[in-house]
Design an enzyme around this catalytic site. Structure first.
Site, PDB file in Angstrom:
ATOM      1  N   GLY A  91     -31.360  -0.152   3.229  1.00  0.00           N
ATOM      2  CA  GLY A  91     -29.983  -0.282   2.734  1.00  0.00           C
ATOM      3  C   GLY A  91     -28.981   0.188   3.766  1.00  0.00           C
ATOM      4  O   GLY A  91     -29.333   0.705   4.818  1.00  0.00           O
ATOM      5  N   GLY A  93     -27.200   2.539   5.222  1.00  0.00           N
ATOM      6  CA  GLY A  93     -27.215   3.999   5.249  1.00  0.00           C
ATOM      7  C   GLY A  93     -25.977   4.574   5.911  1.00  0.00           C
ATOM      8  O   GLY A  93     -25.645   5.745   5.730  1.00  0.00           O
ATOM      9  N   LYS A 109     -18.766   0.584   9.909  1.00  0.00           N
ATOM     10  CA  LYS A 109     -20.061   1.143  10.311  1.00  0.00           C
ATOM     11  C   LYS A 109     -19.849   2.546  10.860  1.00  0.00           C
ATOM     12  O   LYS A 109     -19.125   2.717  11.839  1.00  0.00           O
ATOM     13  CB  LYS A 109     -20.732   0.254  11.365  1.00  0.00           C
ATOM     14  CG  LYS A 109     -22.119   0.770  11.782  1.00  0.00           C
ATOM     15  CD  LYS A 109     -22.868  -0.256  12.600  1.00  0.00           C
ATOM     16  CE  LYS A 109     -24.205   0.275  13.079  1.00  0.00           C
ATOM     17  NZ  LYS A 109     -24.934  -0.733  13.854  1.00  0.00           N
ATOM     18  N   GLY A 122     -25.143   9.225   8.078  1.00  0.00           N
ATOM     19  CA  GLY A 122     -24.189   8.147   7.779  1.00  0.00           C
ATOM     20  C   GLY A 122     -23.170   7.890   8.883  1.00  0.00           C
ATOM     21  O   GLY A 122     -22.201   7.165   8.686  1.00  0.00           O
ATOM     22  N   ARG A 172     -16.747  -4.065  11.444  1.00  0.00           N
ATOM     23  CA  ARG A 172     -17.484  -5.290  11.753  1.00  0.00           C
ATOM     24  C   ARG A 172     -17.125  -6.381  10.742  1.00  0.00           C
ATOM     25  O   ARG A 172     -16.824  -6.096   9.579  1.00  0.00           O
ATOM     26  CB  ARG A 172     -19.003  -5.054  11.671  1.00  0.00           C
ATOM     27  CG  ARG A 172     -19.496  -3.909  12.529  1.00  0.00           C
ATOM     28  CD  ARG A 172     -21.012  -3.993  12.721  1.00  0.00           C
ATOM     29  NE  ARG A 172     -21.794  -3.709  11.522  1.00  0.00           N
ATOM     30  CZ  ARG A 172     -23.133  -3.699  11.497  1.00  0.00           C
ATOM     31  NH1 ARG A 172     -23.826  -3.993  12.596  1.00  0.00           N
ATOM     32  NH2 ARG A 172     -23.786  -3.420  10.385  1.00  0.00           N
ATOM     33  N   ARG A 179     -29.703  -9.887   4.607  1.00  0.00           N
ATOM     34  CA  ARG A 179     -30.768  -9.824   5.620  1.00  0.00           C
ATOM     35  C   ARG A 179     -32.080 -10.342   5.038  1.00  0.00           C
ATOM     36  O   ARG A 179     -32.227 -10.392   3.815  1.00  0.00           O
ATOM     37  CB  ARG A 179     -30.948  -8.350   6.038  1.00  0.00           C
ATOM     38  CG  ARG A 179     -29.690  -7.748   6.652  1.00  0.00           C
ATOM     39  CD  ARG A 179     -29.470  -6.306   6.192  1.00  0.00           C
ATOM     40  NE  ARG A 179     -28.131  -5.843   6.573  1.00  0.00           N
ATOM     41  CZ  ARG A 179     -27.816  -5.355   7.766  1.00  0.00           C
ATOM     42  NH1 ARG A 179     -28.754  -5.213   8.688  1.00  0.00           N
ATOM     43  NH2 ARG A 179     -26.594  -4.985   8.052  1.00  0.00           N
ATOM     44  N   ASP A 248     -35.041  -6.206   8.595  1.00  0.00           N
ATOM     45  CA  ASP A 248     -33.731  -5.802   8.054  1.00  0.00           C
ATOM     46  C   ASP A 248     -32.616  -6.048   9.067  1.00  0.00           C
ATOM     47  O   ASP A 248     -31.442  -5.924   8.727  1.00  0.00           O
ATOM     48  CB  ASP A 248     -33.732  -4.330   7.628  1.00  0.00           C
ATOM     49  CG  ASP A 248     -34.258  -3.410   8.717  1.00  0.00           C
ATOM     50  OD1 ASP A 248     -35.418  -3.559   9.106  1.00  0.00           O
ATOM     51  OD2 ASP A 248     -33.484  -2.558   9.206  1.00  0.00           O
ATOM     52  N   ASN A 249     -32.987  -6.397  10.292  1.00  0.00           N
ATOM     53  CA  ASN A 249     -31.966  -6.728  11.289  1.00  0.00           C
ATOM     54  C   ASN A 249     -31.914  -8.232  11.566  1.00  0.00           C
ATOM     55  O   ASN A 249     -31.441  -8.669  12.612  1.00  0.00           O
ATOM     56  CB  ASN A 249     -32.220  -5.958  12.590  1.00  0.00           C
ATOM     57  CG  ASN A 249     -31.947  -4.469  12.433  1.00  0.00           C
ATOM     58  OD1 ASN A 249     -31.245  -4.060  11.518  1.00  0.00           O
ATOM     59  ND2 ASN A 249     -32.490  -3.660  13.317  1.00  0.00           N
TER      60      ASN A 249
END
Ligand code: AMP
Ligand code: MG
Length: 481
Positions: A91, A93, A109, A122, A172, A179, A248-249
């Site tokens: 998730g 993070g 981010k 974080g 971003r 994803r 996840d990327n």
């Protein structure tokens, strides 16, 4: 439009079930935030005028202390295979989504802990934030699908990595933040109804023309395979090593996401591994097409409740048989200035990859120099360690050029538009970071300019068009960010 008029939508929140798809959360502001850089190009995407950089609300927007109308901050839930191992819950993070405008989803981010932060803080450090901010813009101007970046703030908030560093936030933008790992989360938790809801959401977000199509789930998968193949081919052709191609990327929209320990190749090395924590070279440059395939098989598995396995397997077989290779060949033909498709082109390009690997030559400089090739080999011999290897390949290339209808001049013109003069190498980014850590952001601005003009001759930046200084070649990067 002014910042105060920005109006966001939050389509992801229509997926019900907070805590499964997402978690509503508040950004935690940084102390003494200051603007490091603002990118008017990206601002235009969301309808903001370039004057926004003078608006004090800009820093507040990036710091999460000004929320545009309609914004509902949330972190998204996903899982993923990290270095081949399944991690059931990752998730956002350290990323917080605000909402979207014009189809661009805004995300902060480094804006503090979320439900998915696990043991981490974080935060994102200034160093990695500058890298992501500049590189995503560079990729865009090279024509490679990517997330974008609107701006970056630094701060006086301190965070611990290998040393104490200052925290930063990048805003971003992406057409989608879904994803492969988002699908994996719902598959492995056996929430098949939610899996289907996610598929419908992705179709609405990224493949709108498939809405209502009877075979839409398979077609969605098929499109993801095609766009991933194309994207990977573009990475290979430009000499980009992502470094952390975990599922996840991987974006379902086929764009480059999550810039970490990436690198643009210095001297060409097929086995290059930019991420020095990747000891076995799972994510080596030369492995990327296989890893994208592997990641797609993981996506196919996650979609088995929606699409029969045989059908996704057939598509995956096509990726292996020709989809990726065709995409790669198209890219490489363009780089070589070849208009026609000829038998033997596969070998010409395989031989070139072998020759580049053996001859020791800067990848970008090689193609830019080749773009001016007119039969005179000296300029190419001058930039390689082993001219014999290069000579052997140039003979094959000479024969192949005879089959083309274009004149030398026409080919050169096309090649100069396909082979950048400037790419952002790690040593350049490092120079900008070293200065920025002392409070001087001028080099960030210069690199943002260079990033936006990769194919132009920029006499004042000639130094960045050449070979990488020996001491700075292939610097290893850690995942710490
Ligand atoms: P990455 O490989 O950087 O894309 O990150 C992998 C996972 O770790 C994602 O779920 C991130 O949100 C999470 N993560 C990385 N760094 C941090 C951090 N400093 N704080 C919280 N989560 C993090
Ligand atoms: Mg990530």
């Amino acid at each position: 439009m002014k910042l105060q008029d920005l109006q966001l939508q939050t389509p992801y929140l229509t997926l019900d079930g907070e805590g499964e798809f997402y978690d509503l959360c508040e950004p935690t502001p940084l102390e003494e935030p200051c603007l490091v850089s603002f990118n008017p190009d990206a601002a235009r995407l969301i309808g903001l005028d370039a004057e926004a950089h003078r608006d004090p609300l800009l820093v507040e927007l990036l710091n999460g202390t000004y929320l545009p109308k309609g914004a509902k901050p949330h972190a998204m839930c996903y899982a993923g295979h990290q270095f081949g191992h399944y991690v059931p819950r990752l998730g956002d993070g350290r990323a917080i989504n605000l909402g979207s405008v014009n189809g661009w989803h805004l995300q902060l981010k480094g804006s503090g802990e979320t439900l998915y932060s696990r043991m981490a803080d974080g935060r994102a450090v200034l160093r990695s934030s500058i890298r992501e901010y500049l590189m995503s813009e560079a990729m865009h101007h090279l024509g490679i699908p990517t997330t974008r970046a609107l701006g970056i703030i630094g701060s006086n908030t301190k965070v611990l990595r290998d040393r104490i560093e200052h925290a930063a936030i990048v805003l971003r933008l992406s057409r989608s933040w879904v994803r492969f790992g988002t699908f994996e989360y719902f598959y492995y938790t056996k929430q098949y109804r939610e899996l289907e809801m996610l598929a419908e959401y992705v179709i609405a977000e990224s493949f709108e023309d498939l809405k209502g199509d009877e075979d839409r789930y398979f077609k969605m998968f098929s499109r993801i395979v095609d766009s991933t193949a194309r994207l990977t081919a573009q990475w290979q052709a430009i000499g980009f090593n992502h470094g952390v191609l975990n599922t996840d990327n991987m974006s379902v929209a086929g764009v480059t996401i999550d810039y970490g320990p990436f690198a643009m190749m210095d001297d060409f090395n097929y086995y290059y591994v930019c991420n020095h924590t990747d000891r076995v070279g799972r994510y080596a440059y030369g492995e990327q097409p296989n890893i994208s395939y592997w990641n797609l098989t993981m996506l196919a598995k996650a979609l088995t409740p929606l699409i029969p396995k045989e059908r996704t397997q057939e598509k995956l077989d096509d990726y292996g048989a020709f989809i990726y290779q065709d995409a790669y060949m198209d890219q490489m033909r363009r780089k070589l200035g070849l208009e026609k498709k000829e038998e033997g082109d596969d070998e010409l390009i395989a031989e070139l990859v072998g020759a580049l690997h053996e001859a020791t030559v800067d990848y970008t400089l090689f193609f830019r120099t080749l773009s001016r090739y007119d039969g005179e080999k000296e300029p190419l011999f001058d930039i390689v360690m082993d001219p014999l290897v290069m000579d052997k390949w140039l003979k094959i290339y000479d024969r192949r050029l005879e089959k083309e209808a274009r004149t030398h001049a026409q080919r050169q013109e096309a090649m100069l538009r396909s082979n950048p003069k400037y790419v952002l190498k790690n040593y350049m980014l490092q120079e900008a970071i070293t200065l920025a850590e002392k409070g001087d952001f001028s080099m960030v601005e210069r690199l943002l300019y260079i990033a936006a003009h990769p194919y132009e001759e920029l006499p004042e930046y000639e130094a960045y068009a050449g070979d990488t200084p020996e001491i700075s070649k292939n610097i290893g990067l850690s995942c710490s960010s």
